[in-house]
Design an enzyme around this catalytic site. Structure first.
Site, PDB file in Angstrom:
ATOM      1  N   GLN A   1       0.854  -1.198   0.000  1.00  0.00           N
ATOM      2  CA  GLN A   1       0.000   0.000   0.000  1.00  0.00           C
ATOM      3  C   GLN A   1       0.886   1.244   0.000  1.00  0.00           C
ATOM      4  OE1 GLN A   1      -3.288   0.013  -0.199  1.00  0.00           O
ATOM      5  NE2 GLN A   1      -3.835  -2.096   0.329  1.00  0.00           N
TER       6      GLN A   1
ATOM      7  N   TYR B   1      -6.020 -12.270  -2.164  1.00  0.00           N
ATOM      8  CA  TYR B   1      -5.305 -11.156  -2.807  1.00  0.00           C
ATOM      9  C   TYR B   1      -4.403 -10.530  -1.742  1.00  0.00           C
ATOM     10  CZ  TYR B   1      -9.116 -11.904  -6.059  1.00  0.00           C
ATOM     11  OH  TYR B   1     -10.016 -12.482  -6.915  1.00  0.00           O
TER      12      TYR B   1
ATOM     13  N   GLU C   1      -2.316 -15.453  -3.224  1.00  0.00           N
ATOM     14  CA  GLU C   1      -1.802 -14.304  -3.973  1.00  0.00           C
ATOM     15  C   GLU C   1      -1.157 -14.836  -5.251  1.00  0.00           C
ATOM     16  OE1 GLU C   1      -1.182 -10.810  -3.918  1.00  0.00           O
ATOM     17  OE2 GLU C   1       0.143 -11.229  -5.609  1.00  0.00           O
TER      18      GLU C   1
ATOM     19  N   ASP D   1      -9.196  -8.349  -1.174  1.00  0.00           N
ATOM     20  CA  ASP D   1      -8.623  -7.040  -1.538  1.00  0.00           C
ATOM     21  C   ASP D   1      -8.156  -7.117  -2.984  1.00  0.00           C
ATOM     22  OD1 ASP D   1      -7.419  -4.588  -1.571  1.00  0.00           O
ATOM     23  OD2 ASP D   1      -5.888  -5.038  -0.071  1.00  0.00           O
TER      24      ASP D   1
ATOM     25  N   CYS E   1     -10.685  -1.180  -4.433  1.00  0.00           N
ATOM     26  CA  CYS E   1     -10.078   0.031  -5.005  1.00  0.00           C
ATOM     27  C   CYS E   1     -10.869   0.497  -6.214  1.00  0.00           C
ATOM     28  CB  CYS E   1      -8.613  -0.217  -5.358  1.00  0.00           C
ATOM     29  SG  CYS E   1      -8.374  -1.544  -6.539  1.00  0.00           S
TER      30      CYS E   1
HETATM   31  N1  SAH Z   1      -3.967  -7.100   0.569  1.00  0.00           N
HETATM   32  C1  SAH Z   1      -2.689  -6.641   0.094  1.00  0.00           C
HETATM   33  C2  SAH Z   1      -2.593  -6.589  -1.433  1.00  0.00           C
HETATM   34  C3  SAH Z   1      -3.696  -5.875  -2.145  1.00  0.00           C
HETATM   35  S1  SAH Z   1      -3.383  -5.470  -3.836  1.00  0.00           S
HETATM   36  C4  SAH Z   1      -2.335  -5.305   0.708  1.00  0.00           C
HETATM   37  O1  SAH Z   1      -3.192  -4.649   1.307  1.00  0.00           O
HETATM   38  O2  SAH Z   1      -1.173  -4.906   0.597  1.00  0.00           O
HETATM   39  C5  SAH Z   1      -4.055  -6.804  -4.711  1.00  0.00           C
HETATM   40  C6  SAH Z   1      -3.154  -8.010  -4.781  1.00  0.00           C
HETATM   41  O3  SAH Z   1      -3.832  -9.002  -5.545  1.00  0.00           O
HETATM   42  C7  SAH Z   1      -1.812  -7.773  -5.461  1.00  0.00           C
HETATM   43  O4  SAH Z   1      -0.795  -8.238  -4.625  1.00  0.00           O
HETATM   44  C8  SAH Z   1      -1.907  -8.616  -6.745  1.00  0.00           C
HETATM   45  O5  SAH Z   1      -0.663  -9.180  -7.103  1.00  0.00           O
HETATM   46  C9  SAH Z   1      -2.877  -9.689  -6.349  1.00  0.00           C
HETATM   47  N2  SAH Z   1      -3.651 -10.336  -7.408  1.00  0.00           N
HETATM   48  C10 SAH Z   1      -4.053  -9.829  -8.587  1.00  0.00           C
HETATM   49  N3  SAH Z   1      -4.823 -10.716  -9.240  1.00  0.00           N
HETATM   50  C11 SAH Z   1      -4.903 -11.817  -8.468  1.00  0.00           C
HETATM   51  C12 SAH Z   1      -5.560 -13.075  -8.597  1.00  0.00           C
HETATM   52  N4  SAH Z   1      -6.304 -13.363  -9.667  1.00  0.00           N
HETATM   53  N5  SAH Z   1      -5.441 -13.972  -7.597  1.00  0.00           N
HETATM   54  C13 SAH Z   1      -4.704 -13.686  -6.503  1.00  0.00           C
HETATM   55  N6  SAH Z   1      -4.054 -12.509  -6.323  1.00  0.00           N
HETATM   56  C14 SAH Z   1      -4.155 -11.584  -7.291  1.00  0.00           C
END
Ligand code: SAH
Length: 452
Positions: free
Chosen positions: A282, A311, A332, A380, A407
Site C-alpha cells: 500500500q 489477494y 496471492e 482485496d 479500489c
Molecule cells: N492485501 C494486500 C494486497 C492488495 S493489492 C495489501 O493490502 O497490501 C491486490 C493483490 O492481488 C496484489 O498483490 C496482486 O498481485 C494480487 N492479485 C491480482 N490478481 C490476483 C488473482 N487473480 N489472484 C490472486 N491474487 C491476485
C-alpha cells in the site's frame, strides 16, 4: 455540428468519475479538463465524437467556490493529481458521491449507506513510492509524468504527492543517468535504455530501493551508474527490472538485484514487512494502518477463527490478525509477494499463517471443494474485482463475515449484487482516502450472512 477547435460556452453540472467537468451543449455531453461543477467556462473542443466531446478550459467565466490554486502546474497537466484543483473537503465528498451514484444505478441506495470518506492524515507527500517515466525531451534525459491522454513527457523535479526523500533521489538518479549519457527509452522505435524509475521508500526505516526499468539487461554504463546510485543517502538496494517489450506495462517480468538488499523493510503497526521489487505494498503509509484497522475491527475476530486473506500481497492483512485467530490462509498470484508473505510470517514470529501462490478465483473453489469452513474472509482484489467463481466458492465456505477492501467502487457494487443473491449482504460502505488529489476511491465493506 460541433467541430474540433471550436470555442463553446457552457455550464458545468457534474464531475465524471475521472474528475472531468461535465457540461452539455447542443445535445452533446462535453468533458472539460479541470472544470468544476457550478462553473461556467469558455472551452475549446479538442475531440468531437457523435455523442460527446473533450474540451479544455480557455477561460473560467464563473468560478466555483470549491476551486483552489494548484500548488504545481504539472499536477493538472499530467493527471498525476487530477482532483488537486478542488478543496480537500470537497474531494472527500466527491469520492463518497461516486459510491452513492453507483449504488443508485444499482437501486441499492436505500439498503446501503455510504459514510463520510475517511481523510488521509496527509493530503500531499503521502506516497511511499514513485514510478516515473524517463524520456528524452529536446535532447536531454528527463523524468516527469505523461501529459494527460498522451505519452508526451512533461519534465518534473518535484512531484509533491511523494513522501519527502523520494523526489530528491529521483532527481539525483536522473542526474547520474545524464552524466553517463545513458539514453532514455524511445517508445516509438523501441530503442534507448531507461524506461522508468521506480523508487520505494520505507516509512519506518527510511530505506530506499531504486529500480531502473530498462529495455536491456545490460548496457555499457550500467555498472558505473549502479555504483553511483548505491552511494546515494539511504539507498540500500539497486535493482534492474528488465522490460524489453513494446508495451505500456511498466514493469517487466524479471528483476536483477545489482547491488545491496533483495528487499526493503517497512512496518505497519507493530509488524515488520519485507517488500520485494515486484510485490504490492500500500502506498499511503499513514493511511494504511487506518484502512486495515477499519477492516479488521469490522471482522470481529476471535481465537477459534479460521481466516482467509485473499489477494494477500505480502501478507499485510492476514498477518495483522494472525495472533488473535486460530489460523490464516492466504492466496496471492505474484510469486515474489507470496515468498515475502511467508518470510514476513517468520520475521514476526507467526506460525499459524500459510500463504499459497495461485489465482484466488482458482484456489478458492479448490478450498471450498475440500470442505474448508471459514469464519472470516478478507478480499482485496485489483480494480477488476472478484469473479462469480470466487464469490460462489467463498460463500460455500460459510464465513460469518466477508470484508471487502475495494479500489474500484464500480466492481464493488457489481460484486455486492452477486453476494446478495447468495445470501450475503451489507448496509454500509466506508470510503477511505488512500490517494488524495486523485479521483481513486478505496473503501471497506463488510458482508454478513442474512439467512441460515
Ligand atoms: N492485501 C494486500 C494486497 C492488495 S493489492 C495489501 O493490502 O497490501 C491486490 C493483490 O492481488 C496484489 O498483490 C496482486 O498481485 C494480487 N492479485 C491480482 N490478481 C490476483 C488473482 N487473480 N489472484 C490472486 N491474487 C491476485
Amino acid at each position: 455540428m460541433l467541430q474540433k477547435n471550436q470555442i463553446v460556452e457552457l455550464k458545468i453540472t457534474d464531475l465524471s468519475y475521472q474528475a472531468m467537468g461535465v457540461g452539455h451543449y447542443q445535445g452533446l455531453t462535453i468533458f472539460v479538463n479541470n472544470a468544476l461543477p457550478g462553473e461556467t467556462v469558455r472551452a475549446k473542443l479538442l475531440k468531437v465524437k457523435k455523442k460527446f466531446a473533450f474540451a479544455r478550459i480557455e477561460k473560467i467565466l464563473v468560478e466555483s467556490p470549491d476551486r483552489v490554486k494548484v500548488p504545481l502546474r504539472q499536477w493538472l497537466q499530467t493527471g498525476l493529481a487530477s482532483l488537486a484543483h478542488m478543496t480537500y473537503d470537497r474531494q472527500l465528498e466527491f469520492k463518497r458521491q461516486q459510491v452513492v451514484n453507483l449504488l443508485e444505478k444499482a437501486h441499492l441506495e436505500e439498503q446501503i449507506s455510504v459514510s463520510q470518506t475517511l481523510a488521509s492524515p496527509k493530503p500531499v507527500r503521502y506516497r511511499n513510492k514513485a514510478q516515473v517515466p524517463v524520456r528524452q525531451v529536446r535532447g536531454q534525459l528527463e523524468i516527469g509524468f505523461f501529459r494527460r491522454h498522451s505519452h508526451d513527457l512533461v519534465p518534473m523535479e518535484d512531484f509533491l504527492t511523494t513522501a519527502p526523500g523520494i523526489d530528491q533521489i529521483l532527481v539525483k538518479v536522473r542526474d547520474i543517468l545524464r552524466q553517463y549519457q545513458v539514453p532514455a527509452y524511445d517508445e516509438l522505435h523501441n530503442r534507448g535504455q531507461v524506461r522508468y524509475l521506480d523508487v520505494r521508500r520505507s516509512q519506518a526505516t527510511g530505506e530506499i530501493m531504486v529500480i531502473l526499468v530498462c529495455r536491456q539487461k545490460n548496457f555499457p554504463q550500467l555498472e558505473a551508474v549502479v555504483h553511483r546510485i548505491s552511494k546515494l543517502p539511504k539507498v540500500v538496494s539497486v535493482v534492474l527490472n528488465h522490460n524489453p517489450d513494446k508495451t505500456n506495462v511498466i514493469l517487466g517480468k524479471h528483476d536483477y538485484v545489482l547491488w545491496g538488499q533483495q528487499q526493503i523493510t517497512d512496518k505497519i503497526g507493530e509488524l515488520k514487512f519485507k517488500i520485494s521489487p515486484q510485490s504490492f505494498f500500500q502506498i499511503n503509509s499513514l493511511q494504511t494502518p487506518r484502512l486495515y484497522q477499519l477492516a479488521i475491527d469490522k471482522a470481529e475476530l476471535g481465537p477459534t477463527d479460521t481466516v482467509i486473506d485473499a489477494y494477500s500481497g505480502i501478507g499485510t492483512i492476514g498477518l495483522s490478525v494472525a495472533k488473535r485467530v486460530k489460523c490464516v490462509l492466504g492466496v496471492e498470484s505474484v510469486e515474489p509477494a507470496v515468498r515475502d508473505a511467508q518470510a514476513n510470517a517468520k520475521l514476526n514470529g507467526i506460525d499459524n499463517a500459510e500463504y499459497l501462490c495461485g489465482k484466488a478465483e482458482v484456489v478458492m473453489p479448490q478450498w471450498a471443494a475440500e470442505g474448508l469452513q471459514t469464519d472470516a474472509i478478507f478480499v482485496d482484489p485489483p480494480r477488476k474485482g472478484l469473479t462469480p467463481e470466487f464469490i460462489k466458492a467463498a460463500v460455500a465456505t460459510d464465513p460469518a463475515k466477508i470484508v471487502y477492501v475495494s479500489c474500484n467502487p464500480a466492481t464493488l457494487v457489481r460484486d455486492l449484487q452477486e453476494f446478495a443473491e447468495l445470501g450475503y449482504e451489507t448496509d454500509q460502505i466506508d470510503p477511505v482516502d488512500m490517494f488524495p488529489q486523485t479521483p481513486h476511491v478505496e473503501s471497506v465493506t463488510v458482508l454478513e450472512r442474512t439467512e441460515k
